[in-house]
Design a protein around this motif. Structure first.
Motif, PDB file in Angstrom:
ATOM      1  N   ALA B 142       0.855  -1.185   0.000  1.00 33.55           N
ATOM      2  CA  ALA B 142       0.000   0.000   0.000  1.00 33.55           C
ATOM      3  C   ALA B 142       0.895   1.240   0.000  1.00 33.55           C
ATOM      4  O   ALA B 142       2.122   1.142   0.106  1.00 33.55           O
ATOM      5  CB  ALA B 142      -0.907  -0.010   1.224  1.00 33.55           C
ATOM      6  N   ARG B 143       0.256   2.388  -0.161  1.00 31.97           N
ATOM      7  CA  ARG B 143       0.980   3.660  -0.088  1.00 31.97           C
ATOM      8  C   ARG B 143       0.321   4.550   0.936  1.00 31.97           C
ATOM      9  O   ARG B 143      -0.908   4.694   0.949  1.00 31.97           O
ATOM     10  CB  ARG B 143       0.951   4.381  -1.434  1.00 31.97           C
ATOM     11  CG  ARG B 143       2.139   4.081  -2.293  1.00 31.97           C
ATOM     12  CD  ARG B 143       1.974   4.685  -3.674  1.00 31.97           C
ATOM     13  NE  ARG B 143       2.799   3.936  -4.611  1.00 31.97           N
ATOM     14  CZ  ARG B 143       4.055   4.255  -4.906  1.00 31.97           C
ATOM     15  NH1 ARG B 143       4.628   5.317  -4.359  1.00 31.97           N
ATOM     16  NH2 ARG B 143       4.744   3.526  -5.752  1.00 31.97           N
ATOM     17  N   LYS B 145      -0.225   8.190   2.024  1.00 35.30           N
ATOM     18  CA  LYS B 145      -0.136   9.503   1.371  1.00 35.30           C
ATOM     19  C   LYS B 145      -0.711  10.568   2.292  1.00 35.30           C
ATOM     20  O   LYS B 145      -1.809  10.411   2.832  1.00 35.30           O
ATOM     21  CB  LYS B 145      -0.947   9.506   0.066  1.00 35.30           C
ATOM     22  CG  LYS B 145      -0.496   8.476  -0.964  1.00 35.30           C
ATOM     23  CD  LYS B 145      -1.341   8.572  -2.234  1.00 35.30           C
ATOM     24  CE  LYS B 145      -0.873   7.576  -3.285  1.00 35.30           C
ATOM     25  NZ  LYS B 145      -1.718   7.609  -4.497  1.00 35.30           N
ATOM     26  N   GLN B 156       4.601  10.889   0.243  1.00 34.54           N
ATOM     27  CA  GLN B 156       4.116   9.527   0.042  1.00 34.54           C
ATOM     28  C   GLN B 156       5.164   8.526   0.491  1.00 34.54           C
ATOM     29  O   GLN B 156       6.357   8.805   0.440  1.00 34.54           O
ATOM     30  CB  GLN B 156       3.833   9.252  -1.441  1.00 34.54           C
ATOM     31  CG  GLN B 156       2.780  10.143  -2.049  1.00 34.54           C
ATOM     32  CD  GLN B 156       2.278   9.600  -3.377  1.00 34.54           C
ATOM     33  OE1 GLN B 156       2.583   8.458  -3.741  1.00 34.54           O
ATOM     34  NE2 GLN B 156       1.509  10.406  -4.081  1.00 34.54           N
ATOM     35  N   ARG B 158       5.818   4.060   0.443  1.00 36.82           N
ATOM     36  CA  ARG B 158       5.319   2.693   0.196  1.00 36.82           C
ATOM     37  C   ARG B 158       5.351   1.912   1.501  1.00 36.82           C
ATOM     38  O   ARG B 158       6.272   2.066   2.305  1.00 36.82           O
ATOM     39  CB  ARG B 158       6.214   1.973  -0.806  1.00 36.82           C
ATOM     40  CG  ARG B 158       5.885   2.287  -2.238  1.00 36.82           C
ATOM     41  CD  ARG B 158       6.673   1.367  -3.166  1.00 36.82           C
ATOM     42  NE  ARG B 158       5.916   0.169  -3.523  1.00 36.82           N
ATOM     43  CZ  ARG B 158       6.431  -0.850  -4.182  1.00 36.82           C
ATOM     44  NH1 ARG B 158       7.713  -0.851  -4.517  1.00 36.82           N
ATOM     45  NH2 ARG B 158       5.687  -1.891  -4.486  1.00 36.82           N
ATOM     46  N   GLU B 180      -3.496   3.850   0.929  1.00 36.85           N
ATOM     47  CA  GLU B 180      -4.174   3.390  -0.281  1.00 36.85           C
ATOM     48  C   GLU B 180      -3.556   2.097  -0.766  1.00 36.85           C
ATOM     49  O   GLU B 180      -2.326   1.995  -0.876  1.00 36.85           O
ATOM     50  CB  GLU B 180      -4.054   4.434  -1.404  1.00 36.85           C
ATOM     51  CG  GLU B 180      -4.762   5.733  -1.103  1.00 36.85           C
ATOM     52  CD  GLU B 180      -4.581   6.753  -2.225  1.00 36.85           C
ATOM     53  OE1 GLU B 180      -4.767   7.943  -1.962  1.00 36.85           O
ATOM     54  OE2 GLU B 180      -4.234   6.328  -3.360  1.00 36.85           O
ATOM     55  N   ARG B 181      -4.375   1.130  -1.072  1.00 35.28           N
ATOM     56  CA  ARG B 181      -3.893  -0.133  -1.614  1.00 35.28           C
ATOM     57  C   ARG B 181      -3.160   0.147  -2.922  1.00 35.28           C
ATOM     58  O   ARG B 181      -3.643   0.912  -3.756  1.00 35.28           O
ATOM     59  CB  ARG B 181      -5.077  -1.071  -1.866  1.00 35.28           C
ATOM     60  CG  ARG B 181      -4.688  -2.438  -2.433  1.00 35.28           C
ATOM     61  CD  ARG B 181      -3.797  -3.192  -1.444  1.00 35.28           C
ATOM     62  NE  ARG B 181      -3.210  -4.384  -2.048  1.00 35.28           N
ATOM     63  CZ  ARG B 181      -3.613  -5.621  -1.739  1.00 35.28           C
ATOM     64  NH1 ARG B 181      -4.560  -5.830  -0.844  1.00 35.28           N
ATOM     65  NH2 ARG B 181      -3.041  -6.662  -2.319  1.00 35.28           N
ATOM     66  N   GLU B 182      -1.980  -0.425  -3.044  1.00 40.78           N
ATOM     67  CA  GLU B 182      -1.226  -0.237  -4.288  1.00 40.78           C
ATOM     68  C   GLU B 182      -1.866  -1.090  -5.379  1.00 40.78           C
ATOM     69  O   GLU B 182      -2.124  -2.275  -5.168  1.00 40.78           O
ATOM     70  CB  GLU B 182       0.230  -0.634  -4.070  1.00 40.78           C
ATOM     71  CG  GLU B 182       1.172   0.064  -5.003  1.00 40.78           C
ATOM     72  CD  GLU B 182       2.627  -0.121  -4.578  1.00 40.78           C
ATOM     73  OE1 GLU B 182       3.104   0.683  -3.767  1.00 40.78           O
ATOM     74  OE2 GLU B 182       3.262  -1.091  -5.043  1.00 40.78           O
ATOM     75  N   ASN B 265      -7.314   8.073  -9.363  1.00 42.36           N
ATOM     76  CA  ASN B 265      -6.235   8.183  -8.391  1.00 42.36           C
ATOM     77  C   ASN B 265      -6.218   9.544  -7.717  1.00 42.36           C
ATOM     78  O   ASN B 265      -6.076   9.647  -6.515  1.00 42.36           O
ATOM     79  CB  ASN B 265      -4.891   7.924  -9.099  1.00 42.36           C
ATOM     80  CG  ASN B 265      -3.705   8.070  -8.169  1.00 42.36           C
ATOM     81  OD1 ASN B 265      -3.792   7.685  -7.007  1.00 42.36           O
ATOM     82  ND2 ASN B 265      -2.621   8.638  -8.667  1.00 42.36           N
TER      83      ASN B 265
END
Lengths: 378, 378
Positions: B142-143, B145, B156, B158, B180-182, B265
């Protein structure tokens, strides 16, 4: 990849709309600009740094030169002393020698003649007493034109009868002039070409120009119905002139089409009103190509797509929303105070075909008061 | 014919290259501009009047407002107090309410969801102790942010393993964030659309975007191989967002293409780097259409001809002569000091076909150091 800084700069003598469009094109390329103009509200000065000063003010010219690393001009009536002073400080393009020739109708004609390029019959009129002999040699009707500093039809007078000679002398400015036989031309064309310091030349398609009261009102690009032979002739004569002038930058060549051949009427060693459509309709605009040439950068393509026209907005405001609501229309407005007879803006019209172009021109013409004679000249 | 003066003016909050290109487009239309930026050497300030001041300096904002009759912005991280102060003085476009939503990733996501527009799985992370639960719900990778003030990949981090949560919290700025799910997307697309105050909408063809180290490096227009269905979906979701935001001006919608569908996005309520190619390749550029919308003038056509690309020039000088010597290439340079990772200019590449476009892109890429992975991402 090179590491050289991308910050060349160009000074523009003159702060009108031609300078403004040069500056805007320069800004896109990251080229810094400055202009010199006596009017503190100059069109170009609204979009770039301006030195406020007269064109014969050598101190002002010096200040312009100090702000930039080379200099160009947006009009050809540059005082010789100013041009010389600038050229001592910075490279000037087009070269001052080309400027000197195109400032003088007589030298311009002689250049054309020396290259075998046809011009209308003419005679030099240095003093009023030369006029009778000139009329004798050239024939009537004719036009008396000041040798220097004429533009947009100023400094000119028609001579229909020998008795009008004295009045014409005064109307043309009362100084050295040329009497030119009036040509029964079918239309006026112009061809814009550009040359870089290495001698590469690019040429825009010749356009047809229509005037109102001595001012360009409409340009059609390419010139409708121009045969391949005349187009090649126009491009060839422009190229010959560029080489003979050792020109760098854009040269505009105004011609008359007469019985399927071209007579050269006038040269302008600069970007030109009849080339404004190149901003939208050409791969590279006349403004960018003038700058590329002056900076020694490769010339850009001059191919155009479809058909285009340029309609000048003269002397009165227009409603931008109305113009922009028309298909294929691009408005350019110069930020100048509104005065009768003044070029205030233009509209570029683009279309995929000539019939479509004409329907769009007619729609614009109604909004910007183009008289019907300009749309249907004969 | 109307007699109204053609001198509207627009203030631009922010003086970067987006502001610069807005100002250049405004100048062509005769629209006066001024910008506000803390950097006295701001890119935009080189081509228009500038108020030098911070974005949270309400006095400076007031001075900008006094110079113009309406205000826009070139970035979305406008302090709320500044936006409110400007809106009290002058009409602001896009509307401040749209700005407030797109400043906040959470409100942006909720807007999309409320419109039935798919987004990646996400969870709000207000405090570091929320992260474990968020990872649980969203899944990894995920990220993380930052909810606000992120751009160009900043703010951001990872998260591949739960153990990385603390480091990610700090890397994302140590404040309210979204996890957020990558997404295993096949590519990133963006679609730029514009809306005027009367509700008219125009949409540019969606483009494919390729990044390097979080910075946009290449946009391809139209997005190669995009089916009519996805294109229509992209345009429809942009239109729904414009209406929901009661937007005026350009809105950029960044999407992921995943298994033949689109996930949104990110939104940018302004002109956008992925739309720079519209200057040369579209009937009307994104900059002009943003201004037309804000001024209540009719939107211009968004049709494009052939294929186009935009290559960003990042972190180092380029040789303008080399770039301009390539066919179909148009250089834009922003006048910014050279620093690593900084967007300094871009090249628009135009071509009549996709194969021709690619051969031209490869030629430019070699001159401006685009890595091979950007050209052939997989």
């Amino acid at each position: 990849m090179t590491a050289g800084p991308v910050t060349p700069s160009v000074g523009i003598l003159g702060g009108g709309q031609l300078g403004r469009m040069l500056a805007l094109s320069a800004h896109s390329l990251g080229v810094r600009t400055a202009c010199l103009d006596p009017d503190p509200a100059a069109s170009c000065g609204q979009v770039t740094r301006q030195v406020v000063g007269g064109y014969d003010d050598l101190t002002a010219a010096q200040r312009l030169a100090e702000l930039v690393d080379r200099v160009t001009f947006e009009f050809e009536s540059v005082p010789a002393a100013t041009a010389a002073a600038l050229a001592r400080e910075r490279p000037v393009f087009p070269p001052v020698a080309a400027l000197a020739i195109t400032q003088d109708r007589f030298r311009e004609k002689r250049l054309c003649e020396s290259l075998g390029i046809p011009v209308a019959a003419y005679a030099v009129v240095d003093r009023p007493e030369d006029l009778a002999g000139a009329i004798e040699r050239v024939g009537l009707p004719a036009r008396l034109k000041a040798r220097r500093l004429g533009y947009d039809g100023r400094g000119q007078a028609r001579v229909l009868e020998p008795a009008e000679a004295d009045a014409a002398w005064l109307a043309a400015g009362g100084g050295p002039a040329l009497l030119e036989r009036e040509i029964a031309f079918s239309r006026e064309l112009s061809v814009l070409a550009v040359r870089d310091p290495a001698g590469a030349i690019a040429c825009y398609p010749p356009v047809e120009n229509r005037h109102e009261a001595g001012l360009l009102r409409l340009s059609l690009a390419p010139a409708p119905g121009l045969g391949a032979g005349l187009r090649a002739e126009a491009e060839a004569l422009a190229a010959r002139l560029l080489v003979a002038l050792d020109h760098v930058g854009v040269l505009a060549v105004e011609c008359f089409e007469v019985d399927g051949r071209l007579l050269v009427n006038e040269l302008a060693p600069r970007v030109h009103n009849s080339g404004h459509w190149t901003i939208e309709a050409s791969e590279t605009s006349q403004f960018e190509n003038h700058l590329r040439a002056g900076l020694g950068w490769p010339l850009g393509g001059t191919a155009m797509r479809g058909a285009a026209a340029m309609v000048n907005c003269i002397g009165q405001a227009v409603d931008p929303a109305a113009v922009l609501g028309l298909p294929g229309c691009h408005l350019h407005w110069y930020g100048k105070a509104i005065r009768p007879g003044r070029k205030l803006g233009h509209v570029t019209v683009v279309a995929s075909s000539e019939p479509e172009l004409w329907s769009r021109i007619r729609a614009v013409a109604a909004l910007v008061a183009v008289p019907v004679e300009v749309l249907s000249p004969r």
